[in-house]
Motif scaffolding. Structure first.
Motif, PDB file in Angstrom:
ATOM      1  N   ALA A  91       0.841  -1.071   0.402  1.00 54.33           N
ATOM      2  CA  ALA A  91      -0.251   0.036   0.215  1.00 54.33           C
ATOM      3  C   ALA A  91       0.579   1.287  -0.316  1.00 54.33           C
ATOM      4  N   ARG A  92       1.232   1.433  -1.313  1.00 55.69           N
ATOM      5  CA  ARG A  92       1.824   2.448  -1.563  1.00 55.69           C
ATOM      6  C   ARG A  92       0.958   4.372  -1.206  1.00 55.69           C
ATOM      7  N   ASP A  93      -0.313   4.318  -1.552  1.00 59.28           N
ATOM      8  CA  ASP A  93      -1.080   5.565  -0.564  1.00 59.28           C
ATOM      9  C   ASP A  93      -2.393   4.645  -0.265  1.00 59.28           C
ATOM     10  N   TYR A  94      -2.919   6.164  -0.465  1.00 64.52           N
ATOM     11  CA  TYR A  94      -4.455   5.626  -0.486  1.00 64.52           C
ATOM     12  C   TYR A  94      -5.390   5.625  -1.875  1.00 64.52           C
ATOM     13  N   GLN A  95      -4.321   4.598  -2.197  1.00 63.04           N
ATOM     14  CA  GLN A  95      -5.332   3.651  -3.352  1.00 63.04           C
ATOM     15  C   GLN A  95      -5.120   2.029  -3.337  1.00 63.04           C
ATOM     16  N   THR A  96      -5.539   1.779  -4.645  1.00 58.16           N
ATOM     17  CA  THR A  96      -5.510  -0.089  -4.847  1.00 58.16           C
ATOM     18  C   THR A  96      -3.933  -0.460  -4.280  1.00 58.16           C
ATOM     19  N   PRO A  97      -3.932  -0.995  -3.180  1.00 60.37           N
ATOM     20  CA  PRO A  97      -2.300  -1.486  -2.943  1.00 60.37           C
ATOM     21  C   PRO A  97      -1.663  -2.314  -4.761  1.00 60.37           C
ATOM     22  N   SER A  98      -0.459  -1.822  -4.754  1.00 58.11           N
ATOM     23  CA  SER A  98      -0.485  -2.518  -6.448  1.00 58.11           C
ATOM     24  C   SER A  98       0.559  -3.726  -6.043  1.00 58.11           C
ATOM     25  N   ILE A  99       0.408  -4.879  -6.771  1.00 57.35           N
ATOM     26  CA  ILE A  99       1.018  -5.976  -6.934  1.00 57.35           C
ATOM     27  C   ILE A  99       2.488  -5.971  -7.033  1.00 57.35           C
ATOM     28  N   ASP A 100       3.010  -6.621  -6.351  1.00 59.87           N
ATOM     29  CA  ASP A 100       5.192  -7.257  -6.003  1.00 59.87           C
ATOM     30  C   ASP A 100       5.077  -7.943  -6.908  1.00 59.87           C
ATOM     31  N   GLU A 101       6.705  -7.568  -7.847  1.00 63.06           N
ATOM     32  CA  GLU A 101       6.709  -8.458  -8.775  1.00 63.06           C
ATOM     33  C   GLU A 101       7.061  -9.507  -8.250  1.00 63.06           C
ATOM     34  N   ARG A 102       7.409 -10.046  -6.903  1.00 61.86           N
ATOM     35  CA  ARG A 102       8.630 -11.147  -6.393  1.00 61.86           C
ATOM     36  C   ARG A 102       6.891 -11.425  -5.044  1.00 61.86           C
ATOM     37  N   GLN A 103       5.802 -12.255  -5.568  1.00 63.24           N
ATOM     38  CA  GLN A 103       4.765 -12.609  -4.307  1.00 63.24           C
ATOM     39  C   GLN A 103       5.365 -14.088  -3.920  1.00 63.24           C
ATOM     40  N   ASP A 104       5.293 -13.392  -2.246  1.00 61.41           N
ATOM     41  CA  ASP A 104       5.379 -13.942  -0.813  1.00 61.41           C
ATOM     42  C   ASP A 104       4.394 -14.447  -0.279  1.00 61.41           C
ATOM     43  N   CYS A 105       3.771 -14.759  -0.324  1.00 69.23           N
ATOM     44  CA  CYS A 105       1.859 -14.662   0.140  1.00 69.23           C
ATOM     45  C   CYS A 105       1.456 -16.377  -0.596  1.00 69.23           C
ATOM     46  N   TRP A 106       2.199 -17.612   0.252  1.00 66.82           N
ATOM     47  CA  TRP A 106       1.781 -18.645  -0.367  1.00 66.82           C
ATOM     48  C   TRP A 106       0.117 -19.261   0.447  1.00 66.82           C
ATOM     49  N   ARG A 110       3.822 -17.280   5.254  1.00 65.37           N
ATOM     50  CA  ARG A 110       4.441 -16.201   4.772  1.00 65.37           C
ATOM     51  C   ARG A 110       5.952 -16.182   5.857  1.00 65.37           C
ATOM     52  N   LEU A 111       7.151 -16.203   4.703  1.00 65.03           N
ATOM     53  CA  LEU A 111       8.937 -15.907   5.515  1.00 65.03           C
ATOM     54  C   LEU A 111       8.476 -14.722   6.402  1.00 65.03           C
ATOM     55  N   LEU A 112       9.101 -14.723   7.493  1.00 69.55           N
ATOM     56  CA  LEU A 112       9.654 -13.930   8.721  1.00 69.55           C
ATOM     57  C   LEU A 112      10.277 -12.367   7.850  1.00 69.55           C
ATOM     58  N   ASP A 113      11.373 -13.319   6.904  1.00 69.27           N
ATOM     59  CA  ASP A 113      11.468 -12.044   6.056  1.00 69.27           C
ATOM     60  C   ASP A 113      11.672 -12.076   5.168  1.00 69.27           C
ATOM     61  N   THR A 114      11.067 -11.807   3.886  1.00 66.91           N
ATOM     62  CA  THR A 114      11.259 -12.575   2.572  1.00 66.91           C
ATOM     63  C   THR A 114      12.696 -11.816   2.073  1.00 66.91           C
ATOM     64  N   GLY A 115      13.492 -11.238   2.240  1.00 68.82           N
ATOM     65  CA  GLY A 115      14.469 -10.317   1.476  1.00 68.82           C
ATOM     66  C   GLY A 115      13.654  -9.956   0.396  1.00 68.82           C
ATOM     67  N   ASP A 116      12.787  -9.640   0.478  1.00 72.59           N
ATOM     68  CA  ASP A 116      11.869  -8.901  -0.347  1.00 72.59           C
ATOM     69  C   ASP A 116      12.433  -7.535  -0.280  1.00 72.59           C
ATOM     70  N   PRO A 117      12.140  -5.402  -0.873  1.00 72.24           N
ATOM     71  CA  PRO A 117      11.880  -5.077  -0.255  1.00 72.24           C
ATOM     72  C   PRO A 117      11.163  -4.208  -0.342  1.00 72.24           C
ATOM     73  N   ASP A 118       9.859  -4.982  -0.732  1.00 72.81           N
ATOM     74  CA  ASP A 118       8.118  -4.534  -0.641  1.00 72.81           C
ATOM     75  C   ASP A 118       7.786  -5.081   0.180  1.00 72.81           C
ATOM     76  N   ASP A 119       9.025  -5.658   1.220  1.00 71.94           N
ATOM     77  CA  ASP A 119       7.819  -7.434   2.059  1.00 71.94           C
ATOM     78  C   ASP A 119       7.885  -6.598   3.616  1.00 71.94           C
ATOM     79  N   PHE A 120       7.444  -6.442   4.420  1.00 71.70           N
ATOM     80  CA  PHE A 120       7.660  -6.101   5.708  1.00 71.70           C
ATOM     81  C   PHE A 120       8.360  -7.266   6.473  1.00 71.70           C
ATOM     82  N   ALA A 121       9.652  -6.782   7.117  1.00 71.93           N
ATOM     83  CA  ALA A 121      10.514  -7.704   7.665  1.00 71.93           C
ATOM     84  C   ALA A 121      10.168  -7.600   9.122  1.00 71.93           C
ATOM     85  N   ILE A 122       9.332  -8.975   9.659  1.00 75.64           N
ATOM     86  CA  ILE A 122       8.910  -9.497  10.539  1.00 75.64           C
ATOM     87  C   ILE A 122       9.999  -9.679  11.665  1.00 75.64           C
ATOM     88  N   ARG A 123      10.628  -9.157  12.281  1.00 74.97           N
ATOM     89  CA  ARG A 123      11.728  -9.389  13.866  1.00 74.97           C
ATOM     90  C   ARG A 123      11.732  -8.834  14.935  1.00 74.97           C
TER      91      ARG A 123
END
Length: 205
Positions: free
Chosen positions: A116-131, A148-161
């Motif tokens: 979610a980059r703004d108040y609009q439809t969230p953009s789809i990631d190039e790399r998919q990490d939700c299984w 979902r991995l805690l840390d996917t390594g994708d800069p567009d994903d939130f690293a849970i740590r």
């Protein structure tokens, strides 16, 4: 005499370092084993979100498995579960889940990794990490399971740590939303409900 004093001084310093290190080290540093992933559950409006540690990640790292139960709204529902360090939709990493009876069978069950980059439809990631693991309908509710991995390594994903900076416990807010449309990307701004709740994914902190 000088040599004896030097030797005595070295012995004293060695003793202080060894004994002092054994005394203070545990209080200064926590071993990674002291922090573990914990299971949890939250209920928000008509949706229940729970999570448990998962071995899904294997060598890629620790993972979580989420179960989402949404009271049936009809035949076309979507649910979104996301992560952020602040109580906002903007900047949240989202897993969007949906099932629709009007699509082709191969596309009826979907999980999309979005940001979610703004108040609009969230953009789809190039790399998919939700299984997505499963979707079912029973007892008047829609049931989604995804990993979902805690840390996917994708800069567009939130690293849970552990140890994240933020205003929630461990700096993590669980962002959620749900709605009812033919296809969620067509009108995700039309939420039936949305919000955020502080969560704690780690024990021993």
């Amino acid at each position: 005499m000088v040599m004896r004093l030097h030797f005595t001084f070295c012995v004293i310093m060695w003793f202080l370092l060894v004994v002092g290190g054994h005394i203070t080290a545990p209080s200064l540093h926590r071993r990674p084993a002291d922090v573990s992933i914990r299971s949890g559950r939250v209920q928000v409006e008509d949706m229940v979100i729970s999570w448990t540690p998962s071995a899904f990640g294997g060598r890629a790292g620790p993972a979580l498995e989420f179960a989402v139960t949404l009271r049936s709204l009809g035949e076309q529902e979507w649910a979104a579960v996301g992560f952020n360090s602040v109580p906002l939709m903007v900047g949240a990493d989202m897993c969007v889940l949906y099932q629709t009876s009007v699509a082709l069978p191969s596309s009826r069950l979907r999980a999309e990794d979005r940001f979610a980059r703004d108040y609009q439809t969230p953009s789809i990631d190039e790399r998919q990490d939700c299984w997505l693991q499963s979707v079912s309908r029973r007892n008047g509710s829609e049931h989604f399971r995804f990993r979902r991995l805690l840390d996917t390594g994708d800069p567009d994903d939130f690293a849970i740590r552990p140890g994240l900076s933020g205003s929630g416990p461990s700096g993590i807010y669980l962002v959620w939303a749900y709605g009812m449309v033919r296809h969620p990307t067509a009108s995700m701004k039309r939420h039936l409900a949305r919000g955020y709740v502080p969560v704690k994914f780690f024990a021993g902190l």
